[in-house]
Scaffold this active site. Structure first.
Site, PDB file in Angstrom:
ATOM      1  N   GLY A  22       3.481  79.680  91.245  1.00 29.73           N
ATOM      2  CA  GLY A  22       2.608  80.838  91.390  1.00 29.73           C
ATOM      3  C   GLY A  22       1.710  80.725  92.616  1.00 29.73           C
ATOM      4  O   GLY A  22       1.446  81.700  93.311  1.00 29.73           O
ATOM      5  N   ARG A  26       0.472  75.375  96.309  1.00 26.18           N
ATOM      6  CA  ARG A  26       1.441  74.520  95.630  1.00 26.18           C
ATOM      7  C   ARG A  26       2.784  74.556  96.366  1.00 26.18           C
ATOM      8  O   ARG A  26       3.481  73.557  96.464  1.00 26.18           O
ATOM      9  CB  ARG A  26       1.597  75.007  94.196  1.00 26.18           C
ATOM     10  CG  ARG A  26       2.408  74.081  93.383  1.00 26.18           C
ATOM     11  CD  ARG A  26       1.818  73.884  92.031  1.00 26.18           C
ATOM     12  NE  ARG A  26       0.861  72.814  91.976  1.00 26.18           N
ATOM     13  CZ  ARG A  26       0.461  72.269  90.830  1.00 26.18           C
ATOM     14  NH1 ARG A  26       0.933  72.729  89.697  1.00 26.18           N
ATOM     15  NH2 ARG A  26      -0.404  71.297  90.831  1.00 26.18           N
ATOM     16  N   ARG A  45       0.794  87.730 103.769  1.00 24.59           N
ATOM     17  CA  ARG A  45      -0.230  87.654 102.712  1.00 24.59           C
ATOM     18  C   ARG A  45      -0.505  86.223 102.251  1.00 24.59           C
ATOM     19  O   ARG A  45      -0.958  86.004 101.121  1.00 24.59           O
ATOM     20  CB  ARG A  45       0.176  88.490 101.485  1.00 24.59           C
ATOM     21  CG  ARG A  45       0.111  89.976 101.715  1.00 24.59           C
ATOM     22  CD  ARG A  45       0.626  90.725 100.515  1.00 24.59           C
ATOM     23  NE  ARG A  45       0.669  92.145 100.824  1.00 24.59           N
ATOM     24  CZ  ARG A  45      -0.172  93.049 100.317  1.00 24.59           C
ATOM     25  NH1 ARG A  45      -1.107  92.696  99.459  1.00 24.59           N
ATOM     26  NH2 ARG A  45      -0.078  94.302 100.663  1.00 24.59           N
ATOM     27  N   ARG A  89      11.419  79.643  88.571  1.00 18.42           N
ATOM     28  CA  ARG A  89       9.965  79.610  88.503  1.00 18.42           C
ATOM     29  C   ARG A  89       9.548  78.239  88.002  1.00 18.42           C
ATOM     30  O   ARG A  89      10.128  77.718  87.039  1.00 18.42           O
ATOM     31  CB  ARG A  89       9.478  80.707  87.546  1.00 18.42           C
ATOM     32  CG  ARG A  89       8.069  80.513  87.076  1.00 18.42           C
ATOM     33  CD  ARG A  89       7.436  81.738  86.498  1.00 18.42           C
ATOM     34  NE  ARG A  89       6.318  81.415  85.627  1.00 18.42           N
ATOM     35  CZ  ARG A  89       5.141  80.921  86.029  1.00 18.42           C
ATOM     36  NH1 ARG A  89       4.916  80.707  87.310  1.00 18.42           N
ATOM     37  NH2 ARG A  89       4.188  80.644  85.159  1.00 18.42           N
ATOM     38  N   SER A  92       2.829  76.906  85.097  1.00 21.07           N
ATOM     39  CA  SER A  92       2.101  76.354  83.955  1.00 21.07           C
ATOM     40  C   SER A  92       2.067  77.383  82.833  1.00 21.07           C
ATOM     41  O   SER A  92       2.328  78.576  83.045  1.00 21.07           O
ATOM     42  CB  SER A  92       0.683  75.961  84.364  1.00 21.07           C
ATOM     43  OG  SER A  92      -0.034  77.117  84.710  1.00 21.07           O
ATOM     44  N   ASP A 206      -2.411  73.897  78.872  1.00 16.45           N
ATOM     45  CA  ASP A 206      -3.469  74.021  77.873  1.00 16.45           C
ATOM     46  C   ASP A 206      -2.859  74.461  76.553  1.00 16.45           C
ATOM     47  O   ASP A 206      -1.785  75.044  76.524  1.00 16.45           O
ATOM     48  CB  ASP A 206      -4.552  75.003  78.326  1.00 16.45           C
ATOM     49  CG  ASP A 206      -3.973  76.335  78.763  1.00 16.45           C
ATOM     50  OD1 ASP A 206      -3.212  76.363  79.757  1.00 16.45           O
ATOM     51  OD2 ASP A 206      -4.246  77.343  78.101  1.00 16.45           O
ATOM     52  N   ARG A 219      -2.056  66.722  84.868  1.00 10.68           N
ATOM     53  CA  ARG A 219      -1.307  67.879  85.378  1.00 10.68           C
ATOM     54  C   ARG A 219      -0.364  67.446  86.492  1.00 10.68           C
ATOM     55  O   ARG A 219       0.759  67.897  86.584  1.00 10.68           O
ATOM     56  CB  ARG A 219      -2.268  68.949  85.892  1.00 10.68           C
ATOM     57  CG  ARG A 219      -2.643  69.973  84.843  1.00 10.68           C
ATOM     58  CD  ARG A 219      -3.113  71.276  85.469  1.00 10.68           C
ATOM     59  NE  ARG A 219      -4.315  71.127  86.260  1.00 10.68           N
ATOM     60  CZ  ARG A 219      -5.545  71.065  85.769  1.00 10.68           C
ATOM     61  NH1 ARG A 219      -5.739  71.154  84.467  1.00 10.68           N
ATOM     62  NH2 ARG A 219      -6.576  70.926  86.554  1.00 10.68           N
TER      63      ARG A 219
HETATM   64  N1  HPA Z   1      -2.008  82.480  79.348  1.00  8.36           N
HETATM   65  C1  HPA Z   1      -1.264  82.944  80.346  1.00  8.36           C
HETATM   66  N2  HPA Z   1      -0.809  82.192  81.310  1.00  8.36           N
HETATM   67  C2  HPA Z   1      -1.119  80.888  81.298  1.00  8.36           C
HETATM   68  C3  HPA Z   1      -1.889  80.339  80.299  1.00  8.36           C
HETATM   69  C4  HPA Z   1      -2.352  81.185  79.275  1.00  8.36           C
HETATM   70  O1  HPA Z   1      -3.039  80.768  78.360  1.00  8.36           O
HETATM   71  N3  HPA Z   1      -2.032  79.022  80.565  1.00  8.36           N
HETATM   72  C5  HPA Z   1      -1.352  78.776  81.700  1.00  8.36           C
HETATM   73  N4  HPA Z   1      -0.792  79.902  82.149  1.00  8.36           N
END
Ligand code: HPA
Length: 238
Positions: A22, A26, A45, A89, A92, A206, A219
């Site tokens: 994303g 990175r 961009r 892709r 995270s 998370d 991470r």
């Molecule tokens: N929601 C959406 N996208 C995410 C999240 C989440 O909690 N954590 C990492 N990417």
């Protein structure tokens, strides 16, 4: 030179496979740390795209930005104007299942969504966005080889990170959905429409069940494992 509204590059500037994080920084990090002879091929961009080699295979990495509209734009242009066959892709995700722990890897077999993205196809029912089986099969083999703690299943591509509906995760959880991210469903739909291949490989940053988060160092470690799975998959399917 081909100039689309969002990419300005030579027609053959990209490898057959593009890895898509994303975050543009990175993308730069991956190019500098994993690819040999990486060259910047797009920077419109600040969406940095690089092409280099990994184990002798030409591979590209370009950022998608966050959310389905942006990954929809970049994957559409790469598939339709730049001879790209595979987009993976690498991102995270937040877990919504107890068994999916922070630092685990999730391979998105299917991508549910609360987005209206599919309405453009004017189907008379609900389209099921799925990963490319050949990419997924290879990624699973690579995850096994790496000894990774990984899950394969349904994920949710959500239009909202901050939702006003505080119970919606519970409904998806009941349907066995593993985790939430924000891009895979649009990528899978574009690949389907273009006759190309896509896969999302995610690290759990998370847990929306326990509230646990990963440290920056953790991470980085799970990121390294995800990267090696993605790069070795790209080499194997080239
Ligand atoms: N929601 C959406 N996208 C995410 C999240 C989440 O909690 N954590 C990492 N990417």
């Amino acid at each position: 030179m081909i100039t689309t509204p969002h990419i300005n590059a030579e027609k053959d500037a990209f490898g057959k496979t593009v890895l898509m994080p994303g975050d543009p920084l990175r993308s730069k990090f991956i190019a500098e740390n994993y690819l040999e002879n990486a060259k910047l091929v797009n920077n419109i961009r600040g969406i940095q795209g690089y092409t280099g080699t990994y184990k002798g295979t030409k591979i590209s990495v370009m950022a998608s930005g966050m959310g389905m509209p942006t990954i929809g734009i970049y994957s559409y242009e790469l598939f339709n104007f730049f001879n790209v066959e595979n987009i993976m892709r690498i991102g995270s995700t937040g877990s919504i299942q107890e068994k999916v722990k922070v630092r685990d890897i999730v391979i998105g077999m299917g991508a549910c969504t609360n987005s209206n993205y599919a309405s453009q196809y004017q189907l008379t029912g609900t389209f099921a966005p799925i990963a490319s089986y050949p990419l997924m099969r290879e990624a699973i083999a690579q995850a096994e080889k790496a000894g990774a703690s990984y899950h394969v299943g349904n994920i949710l591509s959500s239009d909202t990170f901050y939702s006003d509906n505080k119970t919606e995760n519970e409904s998806w959880k009941k349907m066995g959905v593993l985790c939430i991210e924000m891009e895979a469903a649009a990528l899978y739909m574009n690949a389907a429409r273009c006759g190309k291949k896509a896969l999302a490989i995610l690290t759990v940053s998370d847990s929306l069940v326990t509230g646990e988060e990963t440290t920056a160092e953790e991470r980085q470690n799970s990121f390294t494992q995800m990267m090696e799975i993605a790069l070795n998959t790209a080499v194997a399917v080239d």
